[in-house]
Design a protein around this motif. Structure first.
Motif, PDB file in Angstrom:
ATOM      1  N   LYS A   1       1.724   8.528  -2.521  1.00 22.81           N
ATOM      2  CA  LYS A   1       1.154   8.853  -3.829  1.00 22.81           C
ATOM      3  C   LYS A   1       2.187   9.610  -4.657  1.00 22.81           C
ATOM      4  CE  LYS A   1      -2.506   9.099  -6.587  1.00 22.81           C
ATOM      5  NZ  LYS A   1      -3.173   7.885  -7.117  1.00 22.81           N
ATOM      6  N   THR A   2       2.351   9.235  -5.923  1.00 23.53           N
ATOM      7  CA  THR A   2       3.370   9.855  -6.767  1.00 23.53           C
ATOM      8  C   THR A   2       2.737  10.659  -7.896  1.00 23.53           C
ATOM      9  OG1 THR A   2       3.714   8.257  -8.568  1.00 23.53           O
ATOM     10  CG2 THR A   2       4.618   7.680  -6.407  1.00 23.53           C
ATOM     11  N   THR A   3       3.551  11.471  -8.536  1.00 24.16           N
ATOM     12  CA  THR A   3       3.084  12.276  -9.664  1.00 24.16           C
ATOM     13  C   THR A   3       2.796  11.422 -10.896  1.00 24.16           C
ATOM     14  OG1 THR A   3       5.405  12.739 -10.208  1.00 24.16           O
ATOM     15  CG2 THR A   3       4.234  14.396  -8.922  1.00 24.16           C
ATOM     16  N   ARG A   4       3.186  10.155 -10.864  1.00 28.12           N
ATOM     17  CA  ARG A   4       2.865   9.242 -11.968  1.00 28.12           C
ATOM     18  C   ARG A   4       1.467   8.649 -11.825  1.00 28.12           C
ATOM     19  NH1 ARG A   4       8.181   5.415 -12.613  1.00 28.12           N
ATOM     20  NH2 ARG A   4       6.706   3.974 -11.598  1.00 28.12           N
ATOM     21  N   GLY A   5       0.820   8.916 -10.683  1.00 25.69           N
ATOM     22  CA  GLY A   5      -0.509   8.389 -10.453  1.00 25.69           C
ATOM     23  C   GLY A   5      -0.514   7.037  -9.768  1.00 25.69           C
ATOM     24  N   ASP A   6       0.670   6.546  -9.412  1.00 25.18           N
ATOM     25  CA  ASP A   6       0.751   5.274  -8.690  1.00 25.18           C
ATOM     26  C   ASP A   6       1.260   5.541  -7.285  1.00 25.18           C
ATOM     27  OD1 ASP A   6       3.365   5.925  -9.239  1.00 25.18           O
ATOM     28  OD2 ASP A   6       3.808   4.116 -10.409  1.00 25.18           O
ATOM     29  N   TRP A   7       1.876   4.512  -6.658  1.00 28.24           N
ATOM     30  CA  TRP A   7       2.387   4.629  -5.292  1.00 28.24           C
ATOM     31  C   TRP A   7       3.849   4.210  -5.280  1.00 28.24           C
ATOM     32  CZ3 TRP A   7      -0.983   6.591  -1.615  1.00 28.24           C
ATOM     33  CH2 TRP A   7      -2.312   6.701  -2.030  1.00 28.24           C
ATOM     34  N   SER A   8       4.626   4.814  -4.407  1.00 29.93           N
ATOM     35  CA  SER A   8       6.081   4.657  -4.444  1.00 29.93           C
ATOM     36  C   SER A   8       6.567   3.248  -4.141  1.00 29.93           C
ATOM     37  CB  SER A   8       6.748   5.646  -3.478  1.00 29.93           C
ATOM     38  OG  SER A   8       6.212   5.526  -2.167  1.00 29.93           O
ATOM     39  N   LEU A   9       5.712   2.393  -3.573  1.00 28.38           N
ATOM     40  CA  LEU A   9       6.087   1.007  -3.330  1.00 28.38           C
ATOM     41  C   LEU A   9       5.225   0.036  -4.142  1.00 28.38           C
ATOM     42  CD1 LEU A   9       6.842   1.037   0.517  1.00 28.38           C
ATOM     43  CD2 LEU A   9       8.456   1.095  -1.397  1.00 28.38           C
ATOM     44  N   ASP A  10       4.632   0.548  -5.215  1.00 36.75           N
ATOM     45  CA  ASP A  10       3.927  -0.315  -6.158  1.00 36.75           C
ATOM     46  C   ASP A  10       4.935  -1.143  -6.954  1.00 36.75           C
ATOM     47  OD1 ASP A  10       1.364   0.438  -5.525  1.00 36.75           O
ATOM     48  OD2 ASP A  10       1.081   1.760  -7.261  1.00 36.75           O
ATOM     49  N   PRO A  11       4.502  -2.255  -7.542  1.00 35.84           N
ATOM     50  CA  PRO A  11       5.385  -3.030  -8.422  1.00 35.84           C
ATOM     51  C   PRO A  11       5.968  -2.193  -9.567  1.00 35.84           C
ATOM     52  CG  PRO A  11       3.463  -4.329  -7.858  1.00 35.84           C
ATOM     53  CD  PRO A  11       3.205  -2.950  -7.309  1.00 35.84           C
ATOM     54  N   SER A  12       5.270  -1.140  -9.963  1.00 35.00           N
ATOM     55  CA  SER A  12       5.767  -0.278 -11.034  1.00 35.00           C
ATOM     56  C   SER A  12       7.068   0.434 -10.664  1.00 35.00           C
ATOM     57  CB  SER A  12       4.713   0.773 -11.408  1.00 35.00           C
ATOM     58  OG  SER A  12       4.269   1.474 -10.254  1.00 35.00           O
ATOM     59  N   TRP A  13       7.411   0.464  -9.374  1.00 37.69           N
ATOM     60  CA  TRP A  13       8.654   1.077  -8.914  1.00 37.69           C
ATOM     61  C   TRP A  13       9.742   0.040  -8.613  1.00 37.69           C
ATOM     62  CZ3 TRP A  13      10.106   6.132  -8.757  1.00 37.69           C
ATOM     63  CH2 TRP A  13       9.120   7.073  -9.047  1.00 37.69           C
ATOM     64  N   ALA A  14       9.462  -1.222  -8.877  1.00 38.28           N
ATOM     65  CA  ALA A  14      10.434  -2.265  -8.548  1.00 38.28           C
ATOM     66  C   ALA A  14      11.766  -2.053  -9.250  1.00 38.28           C
ATOM     67  CB  ALA A  14       9.865  -3.644  -8.902  1.00 38.28           C
ATOM     68  N   ALA A  15      11.742  -1.749 -10.555  1.00 40.37           N
ATOM     69  CA  ALA A  15      12.988  -1.562 -11.303  1.00 40.37           C
ATOM     70  C   ALA A  15      13.802  -0.404 -10.739  1.00 40.37           C
ATOM     71  CB  ALA A  15      12.684  -1.329 -12.783  1.00 40.37           C
TER      72      ALA A  15
END
Length: 261
Positions: free
Chosen positions: A68-82
């Motif tokens: 769980k990250t401070t951005r409210g997502d997860w560190s291996l979510d697609p949002s972290w791909a870049a």
């Protein structure tokens, strides 16, 4: 010797001095290697860590879990791909930290292991896993990392909390992953309360105690530490170790890194 000859010799001597490597270059040669490693965490310091490593042209090793990250997502979510693709392009190394940040709690009967995931559908539950199930949990990170970056993990892993046994290490090896912990002097202390141990104290300890061959551990953000470690310590740590003529490498260059078949 004529004056002209003397002048020619002087010019030649000056040219030789000018072309010789400066004394500082010889003196700045590596006298040892430090392996910087970072485990995922709250990810609050992820961008700062990446920028600091890039500025100093230092390669590190990242151990990934889906936290769980401070951005409210997860560190291996697609949002972290870049983010992870950029680190791949920079030449860093990557290992598994178990997908759900699963703590090893002890050996069980019949060759099984007792574990407790921190995240995921079974978070907080005490479970009994076979070595094959434990191995599968390590490999889950590789599957997600390939989806995010198109690249496989390096064949390495690190147990959450550093909790291991001969059985858990063997489980990892059974599916091709070598375990890497860290040196006693390599614990950054970023999980301790900043009210108890200041960043200045932690930096002083690291610079005084780190030696050639040590593996250093820090996190990409710790929820509980009020005064985060990385903004205050990562840059001066790298500078200080370089001043001690210590160089940096990923765990791919470590003597215990698995050899290609």
């Amino acid at each position: 010797m004529t004056a002209r000859a003397s002048w020619a010799c002087a010019v030649a001597a000056c040219a030789a001095v000018a072309s010789a490597p400066p004394a500082l270059a010889a003196d700045s040669a590596c006298r040892g290697t430090i392996y910087l490693t970072f485990d995922t965490g709250s990810q609050s310091q992820a961008e700062l860590i990446a920028a600091t490593l890039l500025r100093h042209q230092v390669k590190a090793t990242f151990f990934l879990a889906n936290e769980k990250t401070t951005r409210g997502d997860w560190s291996l979510d697609p949002s972290w791909a870049a983010f992870w693709k950029a680190r791949v392009a920079e030449g860093h190394a990557f290992g598994s930290h178990t997908f759900d940040h699963v703590y090893y709690k002890g050996d069980a009967d019949a060759g099984a292991l007792r574990v407790k995931p921190q995240f995921g559908a079974q978070a907080g539950q005490s479970l009994r896993w076979t070595p094959a199930q434990y191995c599968s949990e390590i490999a889950r990170v590789d599957q997600r990392f390939r989806q995010l970056t198109g690249r496989a993990l390096d064949p390495i892993w690190r147990a959450p909390g550093g909790k291991i046994s001969a059985r858990s290490i063997a489980a990892g090896k059974a599916c091709g992953y070598q375990h890497f912990g860290w040196a006693p002097a390599g614990f950054s202390g970023d999980e301790t309360a900043s009210e108890v141990v200041s960043n200045a104290t932690l930096l002083k300890q690291s610079l005084a105690n780190l030696r050639d061959g040590d593996i250093f551990l820090a996190h990409m953000g710790i929820w509980s530490r009020k005064d985060p470690w990385a903004p205050a310590n990562l840059d001066p740590l790298i500078v200080g170790l370089k001043q001690k003529h210590l160089c940096f490498a990923t765990l791919r260059e470590h003597p215990d890194f698995p050899k290609a078949p």
